[in-house]
Design a protein around this motif. Sequence first.
Motif, PDB file in Angstrom:
ATOM      1  N   LYS A  61      26.234  39.623  46.763  1.00 60.24           N
ATOM      2  CA  LYS A  61      26.102  40.668  47.783  1.00 60.24           C
ATOM      3  C   LYS A  61      27.415  41.425  47.967  1.00 60.24           C
ATOM      4  O   LYS A  61      27.424  42.636  48.180  1.00 60.24           O
ATOM      5  CB  LYS A  61      25.661  40.040  49.112  1.00 60.24           C
ATOM      6  CG  LYS A  61      25.304  41.022  50.192  1.00 60.24           C
ATOM      7  CD  LYS A  61      24.748  40.311  51.409  1.00 60.24           C
ATOM      8  CE  LYS A  61      24.378  41.296  52.487  1.00 60.24           C
ATOM      9  NZ  LYS A  61      23.823  40.626  53.674  1.00 60.24           N
ATOM     10  N   ALA A  62      28.533  40.706  47.853  1.00 57.18           N
ATOM     11  CA  ALA A  62      29.849  41.331  47.990  1.00 57.18           C
ATOM     12  C   ALA A  62      30.262  42.058  46.718  1.00 57.18           C
ATOM     13  O   ALA A  62      31.247  42.782  46.709  1.00 57.18           O
ATOM     14  CB  ALA A  62      30.889  40.271  48.353  1.00 57.18           C
ATOM     15  N   GLY A  63      29.520  41.846  45.628  1.00 55.97           N
ATOM     16  CA  GLY A  63      29.857  42.488  44.362  1.00 55.97           C
ATOM     17  C   GLY A  63      31.076  41.869  43.706  1.00 55.97           C
ATOM     18  O   GLY A  63      31.837  42.553  43.020  1.00 55.97           O
ATOM     19  N   LEU A  64      31.279  40.582  43.905  1.00 60.63           N
ATOM     20  CA  LEU A  64      32.473  39.914  43.406  1.00 60.63           C
ATOM     21  C   LEU A  64      32.187  38.957  42.261  1.00 60.63           C
ATOM     22  O   LEU A  64      32.951  38.020  42.017  1.00 60.63           O
ATOM     23  CB  LEU A  64      33.156  39.147  44.543  1.00 60.63           C
ATOM     24  CG  LEU A  64      33.641  40.025  45.687  1.00 60.63           C
ATOM     25  CD1 LEU A  64      34.146  39.188  46.835  1.00 60.63           C
ATOM     26  CD2 LEU A  64      34.715  40.975  45.225  1.00 60.63           C
ATOM     27  N   LEU A  65      31.109  39.185  41.548  1.00 62.36           N
ATOM     28  CA  LEU A  65      30.841  38.380  40.370  1.00 62.36           C
ATOM     29  C   LEU A  65      31.783  38.788  39.256  1.00 62.36           C
ATOM     30  O   LEU A  65      32.098  39.969  39.108  1.00 62.36           O
ATOM     31  CB  LEU A  65      29.388  38.543  39.895  1.00 62.36           C
ATOM     32  CG  LEU A  65      28.337  37.738  40.620  1.00 62.36           C
ATOM     33  CD1 LEU A  65      26.982  38.007  40.012  1.00 62.36           C
ATOM     34  CD2 LEU A  65      28.631  36.266  40.587  1.00 62.36           C
ATOM     35  N   ASN A  66      32.215  37.845  38.468  1.00 51.21           N
ATOM     36  CA  ASN A  66      33.086  38.090  37.339  1.00 51.21           C
ATOM     37  C   ASN A  66      32.337  38.982  36.331  1.00 51.21           C
ATOM     38  O   ASN A  66      31.150  38.784  36.096  1.00 51.21           O
ATOM     39  CB  ASN A  66      33.488  36.757  36.703  1.00 51.21           C
ATOM     40  CG  ASN A  66      34.648  36.874  35.777  1.00 51.21           C
ATOM     41  OD1 ASN A  66      35.080  37.965  35.432  1.00 51.21           O
ATOM     42  ND2 ASN A  66      35.163  35.749  35.364  1.00 51.21           N
ATOM     43  N   GLU A  67      33.017  39.935  35.740  1.00 49.06           N
ATOM     44  CA  GLU A  67      32.375  40.856  34.794  1.00 49.06           C
ATOM     45  C   GLU A  67      31.744  40.128  33.621  1.00 49.06           C
ATOM     46  O   GLU A  67      30.676  40.480  33.162  1.00 49.06           O
ATOM     47  CB  GLU A  67      33.376  41.888  34.260  1.00 49.06           C
ATOM     48  CG  GLU A  67      33.881  42.864  35.293  1.00 49.06           C
ATOM     49  CD  GLU A  67      35.078  42.326  36.080  1.00 49.06           C
ATOM     50  OE1 GLU A  67      35.733  41.376  35.613  1.00 49.06           O
ATOM     51  OE2 GLU A  67      35.337  42.834  37.179  1.00 49.06           O
ATOM     52  N   ASN A  68      32.407  39.079  33.127  1.00 47.45           N
ATOM     53  CA  ASN A  68      31.883  38.341  31.985  1.00 47.45           C
ATOM     54  C   ASN A  68      30.597  37.599  32.332  1.00 47.45           C
ATOM     55  O   ASN A  68      29.697  37.509  31.522  1.00 47.45           O
ATOM     56  CB  ASN A  68      32.926  37.320  31.494  1.00 47.45           C
ATOM     57  CG  ASN A  68      34.174  38.016  30.998  1.00 47.45           C
ATOM     58  OD1 ASN A  68      34.122  39.167  30.590  1.00 47.45           O
ATOM     59  ND2 ASN A  68      35.298  37.332  31.062  1.00 47.45           N
ATOM     60  N   SER A  69      30.493  37.073  33.562  1.00 49.12           N
ATOM     61  CA  SER A  69      29.301  36.342  33.940  1.00 49.12           C
ATOM     62  C   SER A  69      28.100  37.270  34.131  1.00 49.12           C
ATOM     63  O   SER A  69      26.972  36.883  33.905  1.00 49.12           O
ATOM     64  CB  SER A  69      29.545  35.543  35.231  1.00 49.12           C
ATOM     65  OG  SER A  69      29.769  36.438  36.312  1.00 49.12           O
ATOM     66  N   GLU A  70      28.349  38.528  34.536  1.00 47.96           N
ATOM     67  CA  GLU A  70      27.245  39.482  34.703  1.00 47.96           C
ATOM     68  C   GLU A  70      26.605  39.807  33.364  1.00 47.96           C
ATOM     69  O   GLU A  70      25.410  40.019  33.269  1.00 47.96           O
ATOM     70  CB  GLU A  70      27.744  40.751  35.380  1.00 47.96           C
ATOM     71  CG  GLU A  70      28.090  40.558  36.839  1.00 47.96           C
ATOM     72  CD  GLU A  70      28.660  41.816  37.454  1.00 47.96           C
ATOM     73  OE1 GLU A  70      28.818  42.831  36.753  1.00 47.96           O
ATOM     74  OE2 GLU A  70      28.951  41.791  38.656  1.00 47.96           O
ATOM     75  N   LYS A  71      27.389  39.870  32.313  1.00 54.44           N
ATOM     76  CA  LYS A  71      26.851  40.187  30.983  1.00 54.44           C
ATOM     77  C   LYS A  71      25.994  39.053  30.452  1.00 54.44           C
ATOM     78  O   LYS A  71      25.042  39.279  29.733  1.00 54.44           O
ATOM     79  CB  LYS A  71      27.995  40.467  30.007  1.00 54.44           C
ATOM     80  CG  LYS A  71      28.738  41.737  30.334  1.00 54.44           C
ATOM     81  CD  LYS A  71      29.940  41.926  29.433  1.00 54.44           C
ATOM     82  CE  LYS A  71      30.734  43.138  29.882  1.00 54.44           C
ATOM     83  NZ  LYS A  71      31.999  43.248  29.168  1.00 54.44           N
ATOM     84  N   ASN A  72      26.339  37.816  30.856  1.00 56.94           N
ATOM     85  CA  ASN A  72      25.584  36.667  30.382  1.00 56.94           C
ATOM     86  C   ASN A  72      24.277  36.504  31.128  1.00 56.94           C
ATOM     87  O   ASN A  72      23.348  35.904  30.627  1.00 56.94           O
ATOM     88  CB  ASN A  72      26.414  35.395  30.522  1.00 56.94           C
ATOM     89  CG  ASN A  72      27.628  35.411  29.626  1.00 56.94           C
ATOM     90  OD1 ASN A  72      27.648  36.137  28.635  1.00 56.94           O
ATOM     91  ND2 ASN A  72      28.635  34.626  29.960  1.00 56.94           N
ATOM     92  N   ASN A  73      24.201  36.980  32.362  1.00 57.83           N
ATOM     93  CA  ASN A  73      22.981  36.811  33.169  1.00 57.83           C
ATOM     94  C   ASN A  73      22.006  37.924  32.997  1.00 57.83           C
ATOM     95  O   ASN A  73      22.186  38.992  32.718  1.00 57.83           O
ATOM     96  CB  ASN A  73      23.349  36.666  34.656  1.00 57.83           C
ATOM     97  CG  ASN A  73      24.024  35.339  34.916  1.00 57.83           C
ATOM     98  OD1 ASN A  73      23.845  34.385  34.161  1.00 57.83           O
ATOM     99  ND2 ASN A  73      24.786  35.278  35.983  1.00 57.83           N
TER     100      ASN A  73
END
Length: 119
Positions: free
Chosen positions: A107-119
């Motif tokens: 919700k805060a938009g603080l996911l790591n960029e690398n983890s977003e690509k994997n999900n």
Amino acid sequence: MLKRENRLKKNKHFNYIYKNGQSVSLKDMSLSYIKAKIKPFKVGFSVSNKVGKAVVRNKVKRRMREAFLSIISLVDRRYNYIFVARPSLADKTYLEIKNNMLALVKKAGLLNENSEKNN
């Protein structure tokens, strides 16, 4: 266990993040965060007297620490975090706490960029 260098300990650091940082919240938990000025990132957990007596508060805090450790690879390490428990969190399981934390970070938009690509 969370490394000593990654623990937020001093009251003045908590107050600084509360005063100058941003926050997002859900029904059971809220997250305050601010861009870290120095590395490494730091994490704090806050559980007030409203959650329950000492045994309950300690249990909730332990579960919050472990839940954060399981998602530590997914969070953006350029920020300092404070997770604040609300009274309803005392009745939640470890898995529900972990899902709440993950939802707050998303919700805060603080996911790591690398983890977003994997999900």
